[in-house]
Design a protein around this motif. Structure first.
Motif, mmCIF file in Angstrom:
data_model
loop_
_atom_site.group_PDB
_atom_site.id
_atom_site.type_symbol
_atom_site.label_atom_id
_atom_site.label_comp_id
_atom_site.label_asym_id
_atom_site.label_seq_id
_atom_site.Cartn_x
_atom_site.Cartn_y
_atom_site.Cartn_z
ATOM 1 N N PRO A 120 0.799 -1.228 0.000
ATOM 2 C CA PRO A 120 0.000 0.000 0.000
ATOM 3 C C PRO A 120 0.835 1.283 0.000
ATOM 4 C CG PRO A 120 0.148 -0.847 2.212
ATOM 5 C CD PRO A 120 0.890 -1.822 1.328
ATOM 6 N N TRP A 121 2.156 1.176 0.040
ATOM 7 C CA TRP A 121 2.999 2.345 0.222
ATOM 8 C C TRP A 121 3.393 2.971 -1.107
ATOM 9 C CZ3 TRP A 121 2.254 3.111 5.041
ATOM 10 C CH2 TRP A 121 2.186 2.050 5.929
ATOM 11 N N LYS A 122 3.366 4.310 -1.141
ATOM 12 C CA LYS A 122 3.778 5.068 -2.323
ATOM 13 C C LYS A 122 4.821 6.100 -1.887
ATOM 14 C CE LYS A 122 0.666 2.913 -4.658
ATOM 15 N NZ LYS A 122 1.063 1.565 -4.840
ATOM 16 N N PRO A 123 5.996 6.116 -2.537
ATOM 17 C CA PRO A 123 7.101 6.972 -2.078
ATOM 18 C C PRO A 123 6.768 8.468 -2.060
ATOM 19 C CG PRO A 123 7.847 5.486 -3.805
ATOM 20 C CD PRO A 123 6.373 5.293 -3.660
ATOM 21 N N PHE A 124 5.926 8.926 -2.962
ATOM 22 C CA PHE A 124 5.634 10.356 -3.014
ATOM 23 C C PHE A 124 4.416 10.738 -2.187
ATOM 24 C CE2 PHE A 124 7.840 9.263 -6.975
ATOM 25 C CZ PHE A 124 8.998 9.992 -6.752
ATOM 26 N N LEU A 125 3.636 9.754 -1.805
ATOM 27 C CA LEU A 125 2.482 10.005 -0.948
ATOM 28 C C LEU A 125 2.856 9.854 0.523
ATOM 29 C CD1 LEU A 125 -0.547 10.573 -0.796
ATOM 30 C CD2 LEU A 125 -0.948 8.127 -0.984
ATOM 31 N N HIS A 126 3.653 8.869 0.842
ATOM 32 C CA HIS A 126 4.120 8.617 2.208
ATOM 33 C C HIS A 126 5.549 9.154 2.317
ATOM 34 C CE1 HIS A 126 1.053 5.493 1.362
ATOM 35 N NE2 HIS A 126 0.618 5.874 2.541
ATOM 36 N N GLN A 127 5.680 10.326 2.953
ATOM 37 C CA GLN A 127 6.973 11.021 2.984
ATOM 38 C C GLN A 127 8.076 10.180 3.624
ATOM 39 O OE1 GLN A 127 4.247 12.440 4.569
ATOM 40 N NE2 GLN A 127 3.621 14.046 3.146
ATOM 41 N N TRP A 128 7.755 9.401 4.630
ATOM 42 C CA TRP A 128 8.780 8.603 5.304
ATOM 43 C C TRP A 128 9.468 7.668 4.318
ATOM 44 C CZ3 TRP A 128 8.611 3.350 5.156
ATOM 45 C CH2 TRP A 128 7.382 2.763 4.838
ATOM 46 N N LEU A 129 8.709 7.166 3.336
ATOM 47 C CA LEU A 129 9.276 6.236 2.368
ATOM 48 C C LEU A 129 10.223 6.953 1.409
ATOM 49 C CD1 LEU A 129 9.476 3.387 1.337
ATOM 50 C CD2 LEU A 129 7.390 3.767 0.007
ATOM 51 N N GLY A 130 9.856 8.148 0.991
ATOM 52 C CA GLY A 130 10.745 8.932 0.137
ATOM 53 C C GLY A 130 12.046 9.279 0.837
ATOM 54 N N ILE A 131 11.955 9.651 2.114
ATOM 55 C CA ILE A 131 13.161 9.969 2.888
ATOM 56 C C ILE A 131 13.971 8.699 3.137
ATOM 57 C CG2 ILE A 131 13.996 10.835 5.104
ATOM 58 C CD1 ILE A 131 11.628 12.815 4.998
ATOM 59 N N LYS A 132 13.289 7.584 3.322
ATOM 60 C CA LYS A 132 14.000 6.311 3.505
ATOM 61 C C LYS A 132 14.818 5.978 2.258
ATOM 62 C CE LYS A 132 13.206 1.385 4.121
ATOM 63 N NZ LYS A 132 12.219 0.314 4.101
ATOM 64 N N ILE A 133 14.252 6.198 1.103
ATOM 65 C CA ILE A 133 14.965 5.937 -0.146
ATOM 66 C C ILE A 133 16.187 6.850 -0.263
ATOM 67 C CG2 ILE A 133 14.797 6.096 -2.667
ATOM 68 C CD1 ILE A 133 11.835 5.147 -2.305
ATOM 69 N N LEU A 134 16.039 8.116 0.107
ATOM 70 C CA LEU A 134 17.197 9.039 0.104
ATOM 71 C C LEU A 134 18.260 8.600 1.104
ATOM 72 C CD1 LEU A 134 15.453 12.517 -0.187
ATOM 73 C CD2 LEU A 134 16.780 11.327 -1.936
ATOM 74 N N ALA A 135 17.836 8.118 2.257
ATOM 75 C CA ALA A 135 18.787 7.643 3.269
ATOM 76 C C ALA A 135 19.525 6.395 2.778
ATOM 77 C CB ALA A 135 18.062 7.362 4.588
ATOM 78 N N ILE A 136 18.853 5.563 2.008
ATOM 79 C CA ILE A 136 19.511 4.380 1.433
ATOM 80 C C ILE A 136 20.572 4.808 0.430
ATOM 81 C CG2 ILE A 136 19.153 2.370 -0.063
ATOM 82 C CD1 ILE A 136 16.412 2.049 1.382
ATOM 83 N N VAL A 137 20.257 5.816 -0.375
ATOM 84 C CA VAL A 137 21.247 6.334 -1.316
ATOM 85 C C VAL A 137 22.458 6.878 -0.552
ATOM 86 C CG1 VAL A 137 21.685 8.119 -3.058
ATOM 87 C CG2 VAL A 137 19.568 6.776 -3.143
ATOM 88 N N CYS A 138 22.207 7.598 0.547
ATOM 89 C CA CYS A 138 23.307 8.105 1.383
ATOM 90 C C CYS A 138 24.135 6.950 1.944
ATOM 91 C CB CYS A 138 22.771 8.966 2.521
ATOM 92 S SG CYS A 138 22.112 10.542 1.973
ATOM 93 N N TYR A 139 23.476 5.896 2.401
ATOM 94 C CA TYR A 139 24.175 4.716 2.924
ATOM 95 C C TYR A 139 25.105 4.118 1.861
ATOM 96 C CZ TYR A 139 24.710 -0.302 3.786
ATOM 97 O OH TYR A 139 25.209 -1.571 3.903
ATOM 98 N N VAL A 140 24.607 4.012 0.647
ATOM 99 C CA VAL A 140 25.406 3.427 -0.429
ATOM 100 C C VAL A 140 26.609 4.315 -0.755
ATOM 101 C CG1 VAL A 140 25.384 2.823 -2.887
ATOM 102 C CG2 VAL A 140 23.501 2.103 -1.415
ATOM 103 N N VAL A 141 26.381 5.616 -0.874
ATOM 104 C CA VAL A 141 27.478 6.534 -1.217
ATOM 105 C C VAL A 141 28.508 6.582 -0.092
ATOM 106 C CG1 VAL A 141 28.051 8.957 -1.660
ATOM 107 C CG2 VAL A 141 26.094 7.907 -2.808
ATOM 108 N N PHE A 142 28.054 6.773 1.139
ATOM 109 C CA PHE A 142 28.991 6.816 2.275
ATOM 110 C C PHE A 142 29.718 5.477 2.438
ATOM 111 C CE2 PHE A 142 25.972 10.084 4.311
ATOM 112 C CZ PHE A 142 26.619 11.132 3.689
ATOM 113 N N GLY A 143 28.990 4.377 2.252
ATOM 114 C CA GLY A 143 29.606 3.054 2.358
ATOM 115 C C GLY A 143 30.645 2.820 1.278
ATOM 116 N N PHE A 144 30.382 3.333 0.083
ATOM 117 C CA PHE A 144 31.342 3.227 -1.016
ATOM 118 C C PHE A 144 32.674 3.876 -0.624
ATOM 119 C CE2 PHE A 144 33.264 5.238 -4.771
ATOM 120 C CZ PHE A 144 33.493 4.124 -5.560
ATOM 121 N N PHE A 145 32.600 5.076 -0.065
ATOM 122 C CA PHE A 145 33.824 5.773 0.330
ATOM 123 C C PHE A 145 34.462 5.144 1.577
ATOM 124 C CE2 PHE A 145 31.872 9.205 -2.240
ATOM 125 C CZ PHE A 145 32.894 9.332 -3.166
ATOM 126 N N ALA A 146 33.645 4.583 2.441
ATOM 127 C CA ALA A 146 34.186 3.922 3.640
ATOM 128 C C ALA A 146 35.003 2.690 3.275
ATOM 129 C CB ALA A 146 33.043 3.536 4.583
#
Length: 125
Positions: A64-90
């Motif tokens: 039932p979740w939609k990334p642009f309707l449920h803000q927490w999901l959109g921010i979660k997706i951005l946080a995952i991107v941050c995890y990947v980028v920071f993890g890449f450099f780590a």
């Protein structure tokens, strides 16, 4: 929708495994055991994360979740991107340990945000 709980459980298991693999590789580097870079441990996180992403897309399709309707999901997706980028450099050997440690902390902080958002699904705006 009947498969949602099973897919969610597999998704969560892959997420926990992703964290465990990331921390394990960081600790191996920190202790000077670089042999993991020539073993299956080098590629296993990529396979696991591909499965994790596939399961996430399946959850989006059947749930039932939609990334642009449920803000927490959109921010979660951005946080995952941050995890990947920071993890890449780590994980980059060319950086000295203080820099890698900063990226490691930022990556793990991003993960905490991802897990917080997934668990509590707060209304943000």
């Amino acid at each position: 929708m009947e498969f949602y709980p099973d897919v969610k459980l597999l998704h969560m298991l892959c997420a926990y495994l992703s964290v465990a693999l990331f921390v394990t590789r960081l600790l191996l580097d920190l202790t000077g055991k670089f042999d993991w870079r020539k073993s299956a441990l080098r590629h296993l996180p990529h396979v696991n994360d591909s499965i994790l992403l596939t399961l996430a897309l399946v959850l989006l399709a059947i749930g039932p979740w939609k990334p642009f309707l449920h803000q927490w999901l959109g921010i979660k997706i951005l946080a995952i991107v941050c995890y990947v980028v920071f993890g890449f450099f780590a994980m980059k050997e060319k950086f000295r340990w203080p820099i890698r440690l900063i990226f490691s902390v930022l990556s793990i902080a991003s993960l905490f945000l991802v897990f917080y958002l997934a668990k509590f699904k707060p209304v943000l705006f």
